[in-house]
Design a protein around this motif. Structure first.
Motif, short mmCIF file in Angstrom:
data_model
loop_
_atom_site.label_atom_id
_atom_site.label_comp_id
_atom_site.label_asym_id
_atom_site.label_seq_id
_atom_site.Cartn_x
_atom_site.Cartn_y
_atom_site.Cartn_z
N LEU A 260 0.82 -1.21 0.00
CA LEU A 260 0.00 0.00 0.00
C LEU A 260 0.85 1.27 0.00
O LEU A 260 0.73 2.11 -0.88
CB LEU A 260 -0.94 0.00 1.20
N VAL A 261 1.72 1.39 1.02
CA VAL A 261 2.47 2.65 1.17
C VAL A 261 3.56 2.78 0.12
O VAL A 261 3.64 3.80 -0.58
CB VAL A 261 3.04 2.76 2.60
N ALA A 262 4.42 1.78 -0.01
CA ALA A 262 5.54 1.88 -0.96
C ALA A 262 5.03 1.94 -2.41
O ALA A 262 5.58 2.66 -3.24
CB ALA A 262 6.50 0.71 -0.78
N ALA A 263 3.96 1.20 -2.70
CA ALA A 263 3.41 1.26 -4.05
C ALA A 263 2.82 2.63 -4.34
O ALA A 263 2.96 3.16 -5.45
CB ALA A 263 2.35 0.18 -4.23
N SER A 264 2.18 3.24 -3.36
CA SER A 264 1.65 4.59 -3.55
C SER A 264 2.77 5.60 -3.71
O SER A 264 2.69 6.52 -4.53
CB SER A 264 0.76 4.98 -2.36
N PHE A 265 3.85 5.43 -2.92
CA PHE A 265 5.01 6.28 -3.11
C PHE A 265 5.57 6.12 -4.53
O PHE A 265 6.00 7.09 -5.14
CB PHE A 265 6.11 5.93 -2.11
N GLY A 266 5.59 4.89 -5.01
CA GLY A 266 6.12 4.63 -6.35
C GLY A 266 5.36 5.39 -7.42
O GLY A 266 5.96 5.92 -8.36
N ASN B 196 3.68 8.23 -6.98
CA ASN B 196 4.01 9.65 -6.83
C ASN B 196 5.43 9.94 -7.30
O ASN B 196 5.68 10.97 -7.92
CB ASN B 196 3.85 10.08 -5.38
N TYR B 197 6.37 9.05 -7.00
CA TYR B 197 7.76 9.29 -7.39
C TYR B 197 7.94 9.23 -8.90
O TYR B 197 8.80 9.90 -9.44
CB TYR B 197 8.68 8.28 -6.70
N GLN B 198 7.15 8.42 -9.60
CA GLN B 198 7.26 8.38 -11.04
C GLN B 198 6.79 9.69 -11.66
O GLN B 198 7.40 10.19 -12.60
CB GLN B 198 6.45 7.21 -11.61
N PHE B 199 5.70 10.25 -11.14
CA PHE B 199 5.22 11.52 -11.68
C PHE B 199 6.13 12.68 -11.28
O PHE B 199 6.23 13.66 -12.00
CB PHE B 199 3.79 11.79 -11.23
N ALA B 200 6.77 12.58 -10.12
CA ALA B 200 7.70 13.63 -9.69
C ALA B 200 9.09 13.43 -10.27
O ALA B 200 9.97 14.25 -10.04
CB ALA B 200 7.78 13.66 -8.16
#
Length: 149
Positions: A108-114, A116-120
């Protein structure tokens, strides 16, 4: 006077013809062009807004006290721990609690970060560090709750 490439792109996309019949397109294939033009137009309009707002929000606030980040992080960790305990339910076994911690941390958390990090456009190493931290955090939550109950 030179025109900026974004202004030229903006004018070209907005002046592009609407989705009509394409001569070389086979009649049984879907017309991707109907979705491409509105998507391009949306990107042209949202790009400057996102960069202007994101640049303003990334700056540090000089009026914020130095220890405020630690206090706010503690509050967020407590919210995460209580939410995880509620999600886990009463009296979980140790393997169930650890598996749930891995699913919550990585799935949940790391996948959601992933996302966001791809768009950033942040690096994968930074994602591994931040996602790994929260995966370990939720594994520790699961360990404590599994041993406690």
């Amino acid at each position: 006077m030179r025109r900026h490439w974004r202004a030229v792109l903006h004018v070209r996309i907005l002046a592009a013809p609407g989705p009509g019949p394409i001569p070389h397109e086979h009649p049984c294939r879907p017309r991707r062009r109907r979705l491409q033009l509105p998507a391009r137009r949306a990107l042209v309009f949202t790009g400057p807004v996102r960069s202007a707002l994101g640049g303003r929000k990334r700056r540090r606030d000089p009026a914020r006290p130095p220890g405020a980040g630690v206090r706010v992080s503690l509050v967020f960790s407590l919210v995460a721990a209580f939410s995880f305990a509620w999600w886990l339910g009463p009296a979980p076994s140790l393997p169930t609690a650890l598996a749930s911690g891995a699913v919550a941390g990585f799935g949940l958390v790391a996948a959601s970060f992933g996302i966001n990090y791809q768009f950033a456009q942040r690096s994968i190493v930074l994602w591994l560090i931040d996602g790994g931290y929260h995966t370990v955090q939720f594994l520790l939550f699961g360990l404590v709750l599994g041993l406690w109950h």
